[in-house]
Design a protein around this motif. Structure first.
Motif, PDB file in Angstrom:
ATOM      1  N   ASP A 230     -31.932  -2.373 -47.218  1.00 37.89           N
ATOM      2  CA  ASP A 230     -31.611  -0.984 -46.914  1.00 37.89           C
ATOM      3  C   ASP A 230     -31.476  -0.811 -45.394  1.00 37.89           C
ATOM      4  O   ASP A 230     -32.445  -0.910 -44.646  1.00 37.89           O
ATOM      5  N   VAL A 231     -30.255  -0.532 -44.957  1.00 39.97           N
ATOM      6  CA  VAL A 231     -29.981  -0.408 -43.515  1.00 39.97           C
ATOM      7  C   VAL A 231     -30.757   0.770 -42.910  1.00 39.97           C
ATOM      8  O   VAL A 231     -31.243   0.701 -41.786  1.00 39.97           O
TER       9      VAL A 231
ATOM     10  N   ASP B  49     -23.262  -2.011 -35.908  1.00 38.53           N
ATOM     11  CA  ASP B  49     -23.047  -0.644 -36.400  1.00 38.53           C
ATOM     12  C   ASP B  49     -23.855   0.392 -35.634  1.00 38.53           C
ATOM     13  O   ASP B  49     -23.417   1.524 -35.470  1.00 38.53           O
ATOM     14  N   ILE B  50     -25.036  -0.001 -35.180  1.00 33.23           N
ATOM     15  CA  ILE B  50     -25.933   1.014 -34.593  1.00 33.23           C
ATOM     16  C   ILE B  50     -26.091   0.858 -33.071  1.00 33.23           C
ATOM     17  O   ILE B  50     -26.866   1.587 -32.462  1.00 33.23           O
TER      18      ILE B  50
ATOM     19  N   LEU C 291     -28.198   3.287 -30.578  1.00 35.43           N
ATOM     20  CA  LEU C 291     -29.395   2.803 -29.872  1.00 35.43           C
ATOM     21  C   LEU C 291     -29.248   3.010 -28.370  1.00 35.43           C
ATOM     22  O   LEU C 291     -30.212   3.394 -27.686  1.00 35.43           O
ATOM     23  N   ALA C 292     -28.035   2.778 -27.858  1.00 37.61           N
ATOM     24  CA  ALA C 292     -27.797   2.935 -26.414  1.00 37.61           C
ATOM     25  C   ALA C 292     -28.060   4.380 -25.995  1.00 37.61           C
ATOM     26  O   ALA C 292     -28.615   4.638 -24.913  1.00 37.61           O
TER      27      ALA C 292
ATOM     28  N   PHE D 173     -30.730  -1.007 -25.071  1.00 41.14           N
ATOM     29  CA  PHE D 173     -29.449  -1.662 -24.806  1.00 41.14           C
ATOM     30  C   PHE D 173     -29.394  -3.063 -25.406  1.00 41.14           C
ATOM     31  O   PHE D 173     -30.396  -3.776 -25.447  1.00 41.14           O
ATOM     32  N   MET D 174     -28.190  -3.419 -25.848  1.00 34.91           N
ATOM     33  CA  MET D 174     -27.967  -4.741 -26.442  1.00 34.91           C
ATOM     34  C   MET D 174     -26.663  -5.307 -25.899  1.00 34.91           C
ATOM     35  O   MET D 174     -25.722  -4.560 -25.650  1.00 34.91           O
TER      36      MET D 174
END
Lengths: 353, 80
Positions: free
Chosen positions: A64-65, A97-98, A102-103, A108-109
Motif C-alpha cells: 500500500d503506497v 511519484d512522491i 517530499l521536496a 530532498f532526493m
C-alpha cells in the motif's frame, strides 16, 4: 546537523547499499544524523550503533503506497529529515511519484525521473548501447520453453541463462539451458534472459549524475571475486579512460540524476566494452569509492543541501576492497524495540547504558 | 612495437605487474622485468637481442625463440 534517511541497510550475504552509504556519510566532513529505513527487524544495519543513529521499520513499497508515504511523513515529523537516499530498485518508482511532494515538505532526493528509469531498463539496453556507442551482448527475454529454444538458436552456445534479478549460469547445450531456465524461474520468476556469451572480465563504474548531464565524480573497479549471486565480494580500483568516457556519454545521453552503477564486460580478445546493466542507484560496494577519495554519498547530500561539492575523479588505481563477514552481540531488548515498536534509537540506548 | 600500455604498468622489484587500466595482475621473473624495462625505453627487437646477449650467457638462436615467445605473451595480455 543534516538528517539523512537511508534504505537498504540489510548488510547480509546479498547486501544492500545502505550501510556502505551511511559509513561514507559518517566518515565525511558532514555532521550527519543517520536514519535507517528497514523492512525487516533482522536487517543488520539496525544494530550497527556506530553507524545508524536510529532505525524505523517501513511498510513494503510494493504494498500500500499510502501506508508507505504516511510512514515517511511520520518519520519526518519526528526526525525533520533533510535527505532520503533510496537504494532499492523496488522503492524507486514510489519515490519518483512522491519526490516533488517530499521536496515541498523539505525532504530532498536525487533520483532519476521515470523517463530516465525506463530508458535504462534491461529490455532497452540495446538501444541505449547504440546511443552511447557501446556494444551490448545479444539477448532475448523468455517466458516459456518455446521462447527459450528460439532464443538459444538465435544467440548460440555457449550462452548465459540469467534470472530477472539475480544469478546467471553458462549453458553449453539445450539440456543445460533447460535446467537453468527451470531453476531460475522457480527461484526468481520470469522473464528469464538468454544472452550471448562474451568471454571477458566484468567491470563496474559508479557515479552520481546531477540531472544536467554532468557527473559528480566517477570511480571504476574490476570485479575480482563475486558471490554465487554475482555480487561483488572483492574488487580492485582501476583507471580505464575508455570506460570512463563511455560512462560520461551515458550521463550526457540520459541527463542522469542520482547514483548509478554502470556494469560492463570487457571482451578478452578485442578489449571491446559490452554494456550489461545500469543500476539506478549506488551499489553495495559504494563505500570503496569513498575510502578512495570519491565520496559520492557525501557529494550527493551536499548537492541536495545546496552546499559546495567536489566533482573530481582523482583516485588511485590498485586499491583492493576485501569484504568480510562479522558478528556483533546485542541484547534481545533491541530486537524487542524494533519488532514491537518499529523503531530503535541507538544513541538513546548508548546514553542510558 | 606499441609500448604505450606497457609504460602505464606498475612493476615491483619482485616482478609483480599491475595493469591499472584492466586491473589485471601478473608475475614475471628478473629476465622478464629486464625485457619490459628495455621495451619501455623504446628498444626494438634487435636492440633487445643485443642487450640480452650482453647480459646473459645464451646463444642467439635460443634467445630469439624465447624472446619471440615472451613478446607474444605480452601481446596476448595486450601489453604491447
Amino acid at each position: 546537523m543534516i538528517t539523512v534517511a537511508v534504505s537498504g541497510i540489510n548488510a547480509a550475504d546479498n547486501p544492500g547499499p545502505g550501510v556502505g552509504i551511511i559509513r561514507a556519510l559518517k566518515e565525511s566532513t558532514l555532521n550527519v544524523r543517520t536514519i535507517g529505513l528497514a523492512y525487516d527487524a533482522m536487517e543488520p544495519g539496525i544494530y550497527l550503533d556506530h553507524l545508524v543513529d536510529k532505525t524505523y521499520i517501513m511498510p513494503y513499497p510494493s504494498g500500500d503506497v499510502k501506508s508507505f508515504v504516511e510512514r515517511i511523513r511520520y518519520i519526518h515529523s519526528v526526525e525533520k529529515l533533510n535527505v532520503i537516499v533510496s537504494t532499492l530498485d523496488a522503492e524507486l518508482p514510489v519515490f519518483m511519484d512522491i519526490e516533488q511532494q517530499l521536496a515541498r515538505e523539505g525532504i530532498f532526493m536525487l533520483i532519476p525521473t521515470k523517463k530516465m528509469f525506463a530508458l535504462r531498463n534491461k529490455g532497452k539496453l540495446k538501444e541505449l548501447g547504440e546511443a552511447i556507442d557501446v556494444k551490448t551482448p545479444n539477448y532475448i527475454s523468455c517466458t516459456s520453453y518455446g521462447d527459450l529454444v528460439h532464443a538459444t538458436q538465435e544467440v548460440g552456445f555457449p550462452c548465459m541463462i540469467k534470472g530477472p534479478f539475480y544469478e546467471a549460469f553458462k549453458a553449453h547445450n539445450q539440456a543445460e539451458a533447460d535446467g537453468y531456465f527451470n531453476k531460475l524461474a522457480a527461484k526468481w520468476g520470469f522473464p528469464i534472459i538468454a544472452q550471448q556469451f562474451v568471454k571477458g572480465q566484468e567491470y563496474d563504474v559508479i557515479g552520481c549524475g546531477d540531472g544536467t548531464g554532468q557527473n559528480m565524480g566517477l570511480f571504476a573497479i574490476k570485479k575480482m571475486t563475486t558471490t554465487a549471486l554475482g555480487k561483488v565480494w572483492n574488487a580492485v580500483s582501476i583507471k580505464n579512460d575508455q570506460l570512463l568516457e563511455a560512462c560520461n556519454r551515458l550521463l550526457e545521453h540520459l541527463s542522469w540524476r542520482g547514483g548509478f552503477e554502470f556494469e560492463v564486460l570487457i571482451e578478452e580478445k578485442t578489449e571491446d566494452i559490452y554494456l550489461l546493466e545500469i543500476n539506478p542507484r549506488f551499489p553495495a560496494w559504494v563505500y570503496m569509492s569513498a575510502a578512495c577519495g570519491i565520496n559520492l554519498p557525501e557529494r550527493m547530500v551536499r548537492c541536495l543541501m545546496d552546499m559546495e561539492y567536489d566533482t573530481h575523479s582523482n583516485y588511485s588505481s590498485g586499491k583492493i576492497m576485501i569484504r568480510y563477514t562479522n558478528e556483533i552481540l546485542k541484547d534481545i531488548s533491541d530486537f524487542e524495540k524494533i519488532s514491537s515498536y518499529g523503531e530503535l534509537e541507538n544513541n538513546q540506548r548508548m546514553e542510558a547504558s | 612495437m606499441q609500448t604505450e600500455r606497457l609504460k602505464t604498468l606498475a612493476i615491483s622489484d619482485s616482478g609483480f605487474i599491475f595493469d591499472p587500466s584492466s586491473g589485471d595482475a601478473y608475475n614475471t621473473n628478473e629476465t622478464g622485468i629486464f625485457i619490459i624495462n628495455l621495451l619501455k625505453q623504446g628498444k626494438d627487437f634487435n636492440e633487445l637481442m643485443d642487450n640480452l646477449i650482453e647480459e646473459y650467457e645464451v646463444s642467439e638462436n635460443e634467445l630469439e625463440a624465447d624472446l619471440l615467445d615472451y613478446i607474444q605473451t605480452l601481446k596476448n595480455y595486450h601489453m604491447v
